[in-house]
Design a protein around this motif. Structure first.
Motif, mmCIF file in Angstrom:
data_model
loop_
_atom_site.group_PDB
_atom_site.id
_atom_site.type_symbol
_atom_site.label_atom_id
_atom_site.label_comp_id
_atom_site.label_asym_id
_atom_site.label_seq_id
_atom_site.Cartn_x
_atom_site.Cartn_y
_atom_site.Cartn_z
ATOM 1 N N GLU A 123 -19.621 15.902 -22.865
ATOM 2 C CA GLU A 123 -20.241 15.602 -21.581
ATOM 3 C C GLU A 123 -19.499 14.415 -20.974
ATOM 4 O OE1 GLU A 123 -24.416 14.084 -19.531
ATOM 5 O OE2 GLU A 123 -24.307 14.328 -21.719
ATOM 6 N N VAL A 124 -19.190 14.510 -19.676
ATOM 7 C CA VAL A 124 -18.412 13.449 -19.026
ATOM 8 C C VAL A 124 -19.043 13.050 -17.697
ATOM 9 C CG1 VAL A 124 -16.233 14.129 -20.111
ATOM 10 C CG2 VAL A 124 -16.855 15.092 -17.882
ATOM 11 N N VAL A 125 -18.701 11.845 -17.277
ATOM 12 C CA VAL A 125 -19.104 11.334 -15.972
ATOM 13 C C VAL A 125 -17.934 11.533 -15.019
ATOM 14 C CG1 VAL A 125 -19.853 9.314 -14.670
ATOM 15 C CG2 VAL A 125 -20.592 9.616 -17.044
ATOM 16 N N VAL A 126 -18.175 12.240 -13.928
ATOM 17 C CA VAL A 126 -17.148 12.489 -12.919
ATOM 18 C C VAL A 126 -17.295 11.434 -11.823
ATOM 19 C CG1 VAL A 126 -16.178 14.170 -11.310
ATOM 20 C CG2 VAL A 126 -17.239 14.944 -13.448
ATOM 21 N N LEU A 130 -7.598 10.064 -14.326
ATOM 22 C CA LEU A 130 -8.208 10.480 -13.056
ATOM 23 C C LEU A 130 -9.625 9.938 -12.886
ATOM 24 C CD1 LEU A 130 -7.018 14.219 -12.891
ATOM 25 C CD2 LEU A 130 -6.086 12.266 -11.634
ATOM 26 N N GLY A 131 -10.075 9.138 -13.823
ATOM 27 C CA GLY A 131 -11.381 8.513 -13.694
ATOM 28 C C GLY A 131 -12.497 9.167 -14.474
ATOM 29 N N ILE A 132 -12.183 10.238 -15.215
ATOM 30 C CA ILE A 132 -13.198 10.904 -16.022
ATOM 31 C C ILE A 132 -13.504 10.042 -17.247
ATOM 32 C CG2 ILE A 132 -13.721 12.936 -17.423
ATOM 33 C CD1 ILE A 132 -13.639 13.604 -14.491
ATOM 34 N N ALA A 133 -14.793 9.812 -17.514
ATOM 35 C CA ALA A 133 -15.205 9.016 -18.664
ATOM 36 C C ALA A 133 -16.242 9.780 -19.471
ATOM 37 C CB ALA A 133 -15.788 7.681 -18.210
ATOM 38 N N ARG A 134 -16.279 9.539 -20.761
ATOM 39 C CA ARG A 134 -17.258 10.210 -21.604
ATOM 40 C C ARG A 134 -18.646 9.640 -21.321
ATOM 41 N NH1 ARG A 134 -17.076 10.916 -28.219
ATOM 42 N NH2 ARG A 134 -18.840 12.390 -28.335
ATOM 43 N N ALA A 135 -19.636 10.524 -21.263
ATOM 44 C CA ALA A 135 -21.006 10.086 -20.998
ATOM 45 C C ALA A 135 -21.494 9.188 -22.127
ATOM 46 C CB ALA A 135 -21.921 11.298 -20.851
ATOM 47 N N GLY A 136 -22.340 8.223 -21.781
ATOM 48 C CA GLY A 136 -22.837 7.298 -22.774
ATOM 49 C C GLY A 136 -21.850 6.223 -23.156
ATOM 50 N N GLY A 157 -24.418 17.274 -10.611
ATOM 51 C CA GLY A 157 -24.805 17.415 -12.015
ATOM 52 C C GLY A 157 -23.762 16.855 -12.957
ATOM 53 N N PRO A 158 -24.014 16.914 -14.256
ATOM 54 C CA PRO A 158 -23.053 16.400 -15.224
ATOM 55 C C PRO A 158 -21.793 17.259 -15.287
ATOM 56 C CG PRO A 158 -24.848 17.513 -16.343
ATOM 57 C CD PRO A 158 -25.222 17.457 -14.899
ATOM 58 N N GLY A 159 -20.697 16.638 -15.713
ATOM 59 C CA GLY A 159 -19.462 17.360 -15.955
ATOM 60 C C GLY A 159 -19.229 17.502 -17.445
ATOM 61 N N PHE A 160 -18.287 18.385 -17.798
ATOM 62 C CA PHE A 160 -17.967 18.623 -19.202
ATOM 63 C C PHE A 160 -16.469 18.873 -19.333
ATOM 64 C CE2 PHE A 160 -22.294 19.929 -18.431
ATOM 65 C CZ PHE A 160 -22.990 19.365 -19.483
ATOM 66 N N VAL A 192 -26.877 13.241 -21.497
ATOM 67 C CA VAL A 192 -27.173 11.913 -20.969
ATOM 68 C C VAL A 192 -27.559 11.962 -19.497
ATOM 69 C CG1 VAL A 192 -26.199 9.628 -20.498
ATOM 70 C CG2 VAL A 192 -25.639 10.812 -22.650
ATOM 71 N N GLN A 193 -26.818 12.731 -18.707
ATOM 72 C CA GLN A 193 -26.991 12.717 -17.259
ATOM 73 C C GLN A 193 -28.015 13.759 -16.809
ATOM 74 O OE1 GLN A 193 -22.687 12.124 -15.487
ATOM 75 N NE2 GLN A 193 -22.571 13.242 -17.416
ATOM 76 N N PRO A 194 -28.701 13.491 -15.709
ATOM 77 C CA PRO A 194 -29.708 14.438 -15.226
ATOM 78 C C PRO A 194 -29.076 15.623 -14.493
ATOM 79 C CG PRO A 194 -29.564 12.581 -13.732
ATOM 80 C CD PRO A 194 -28.658 12.252 -14.895
ATOM 81 N N TRP A 195 -29.775 16.731 -14.488
ATOM 82 C CA TRP A 195 -29.403 17.886 -13.689
ATOM 83 C C TRP A 195 -30.024 17.750 -12.300
ATOM 84 C CZ3 TRP A 195 -25.831 21.076 -15.639
ATOM 85 C CH2 TRP A 195 -25.663 21.124 -17.033
ATOM 86 N N PRO A 196 -29.439 18.370 -11.291
ATOM 87 C CA PRO A 196 -30.023 18.318 -9.932
ATOM 88 C C PRO A 196 -31.194 19.289 -9.803
ATOM 89 C CG PRO A 196 -28.006 19.610 -9.893
ATOM 90 C CD PRO A 196 -28.126 19.062 -11.294
#
Length: 458
Positions: A296-299, A322-328, A349-352, A388-392
């Motif tokens: 799971e990643v943060v976009v 490119l700025g992608i980071a692992r969630a948490g 929503g969350p990215g992967f 970690v991240q919420p869904w819309p």
């Protein structure tokens, strides 16, 4: 069965359409794949969004509606179905030479085909088109839940010796096998109750997929002739997937193994065979031992979602650039791994980042919703945390009429060149991205109610 020109490995029809619409994967129409008809039909089939059901015989099974199929295929018209059904006995008998070439004895052929009759209700299931679909977060909520997790941990403990032996022999993660078992059949409690022989014979002689299902029918006869399974064990979904991890007959032939050395490959009632055969399937499809499925990643804001494409794999280090980071805020353990970015709920929503083993799970079943559920369920069985991240969750899924309208409006604006069909596959996603980019919105390809309103010019 693999993706591409050939039909996919297990059953699916309407259910795979649901999953394909859900995640805009562009999976082929109702191509057979893993146990999704069983999965979606039995787990989700009792909700208010299910398509209207045909008449039922009091106290008996549902009957064929007697209507033309929704696909519009000439072999799915009511008249074509009736004509093929009238010729069913001749069709089955005509397959004897092919059976003989597979070394099936005449005695076995006659014994196992005696009394077969077509199940025309399958024609409705094959061509059903759901009016509504569920969102990915709703699917995950249903598939990955506390009850199923508790049962999965019981299964892992009860068959520890079999999982130990299988991991040693095949290098496939026990938690993924347990997740497939749990999601395909709810740990052997929802495997389907249709005769595999009757279903595959029906589809081999009637409808739009006869060539494919002829192979499945003959393969089912081979399994019975060789004595690996009995007819009463071969009961499953309407398209012939059977057992706790839902093997199609042709997949059984390719992947089933004798895990305990008793001389039979029993993927229905023998846990050692079931676990080893499922592992062999994943291994032969390219499973990488010791690797996970993805992260799971943060976009970041203003990210170019044109990069979120299965064909655009890069190293994790490049994604980080490119700025992608692992969630948490966790580090990536292997920055050199290649992955592609998946944003199943769009920019909200969350990215992967998906690795090779995610692609392998998608060979088992081509829907991204399914593969994501398997990966996440496996992690939870291992002791991992929820996403970690919420869904819309404020977003709603479009109705079929709205999906058709969306495609038509995209076509009018020159973004969509396909035939509107209400199934939001890869071609629609690309068209959506083009439109979103043209209006300065995040080009994530997500078919929201908002983007439909913008297409309407409101």
């Amino acid at each position: 069965m693999k993706q591409g020109a050939k039909p996919l490995k297990r059953t699916l029809a309407a259910a795979v359409v649901i999953a394909a619409v859900l995640l805009r994967t562009g999976a082929a129409d109702a191509q057979s794949t893993s146990g999704l008809p069983n999965l979606f039909g039995q787990i989700f089939g009792q909700n208010s969004t299910a398509p209207a059901q045909p008449q039922t015989t009091p106290g008996g099974p549902q009957r064929w509606s007697g209507e033309d199929g929704a696909s519009g295929h000439p072999l799915m018209t009511a008249e074509a179905i009736r004509q093929a059904a009238a010729n069913f006995d001749n069709c089955v008998a005509s397959m004897w030479p092919d059976a003989a070439r597979r070394n099936i004895s005449k005695e076995s052929f006659q014994r196992f085909t005696a009394g077969l009759a077509p199940d025309l209700r399958i024609m409705d299931l094959m061509d059903s088109q759901p009016e509504f679909t569920k969102s990915i977060w709703d699917y995950l909520d249903i598939l990955v839940n506390d009850v199923r997790l508790a049962k999965g941990r019981e299964i892992l403990a009860a068959y520890k010796a079999q999982f130990d032996a299988t991991e040693k022999a095949y290098g496939v993660d026990r938690y993924v096998i347990a997740a497939i078992w749990g999601i395909e059949s709810n740990y052997s409690t929802q495997m389907g109750d249709r005769s595999v022989l009757q279903s595959t014979a029906t589809l081999a002689c009637i409808g739009r997929r006869q060539k494919y299902f002829k192979d499945e029918f003959l393969s089912a006869l081979e399994i019975l002739h060789h004595g690996d399974l009995r007819p009463e064990q071969m009961r499953g979904s309407w398209a012939g997937a059977f057992g706790p991890t839902q093997f199609m007959p042709t997949a059984f032939k390719r992947y089933a193994v004798d895990g305990d050395g008793d001389g039979r490959r029993d993927v229905v009632d023998d846990p050692a065979d079931l676990i080893a055969s499922t592992a062999n399937n994943l291994k032969k499809d390219g499973w990488q031992a010791g690797q996970t499925w993805g992260y799971e990643v943060v976009v970041p804001p203003n990210f170019n979602y044109m990069m979120a494409d299965r064909a655009k794999a890069m190293t994790i280090a490049q994604w980080e650039h490119l700025g992608i980071a692992r969630a948490g805020k966790q580090p990536f353990p292997q920055p050199g791994e290649k992955a592609y970015l998946l944003a199943p709920a769009g920019a909200e929503g969350p990215g992967f980042l998906m690795l090779q083993n995610f692609r392998v799970i998608m060979k088992y079943n081509p829907a991204e919703a399914y593969a994501l559920a398997i990966g996440h369920f496996a992690d939870r069985l291992r002791g991992g945390a929820p996403f970690v991240q919420p869904w819309p969750r404020q977003e709603r899924e479009l109705s079929r009429a709205e999906r058709l309208e969306l495609q038509q409006l995209l076509a009018q604006r020159g973004f969509y060149r396909g035939v509107p069909d209400g199934q939001l596959g890869g071609q629609t996603r690309e068209a959506l991205r083009g439109f979103q980019a043209s209006i300065g919105a995040p080009a994530d390809g997500f078919a929201s109610a908002d983007v439909l309103e913008r297409l309407r010019g409101r």
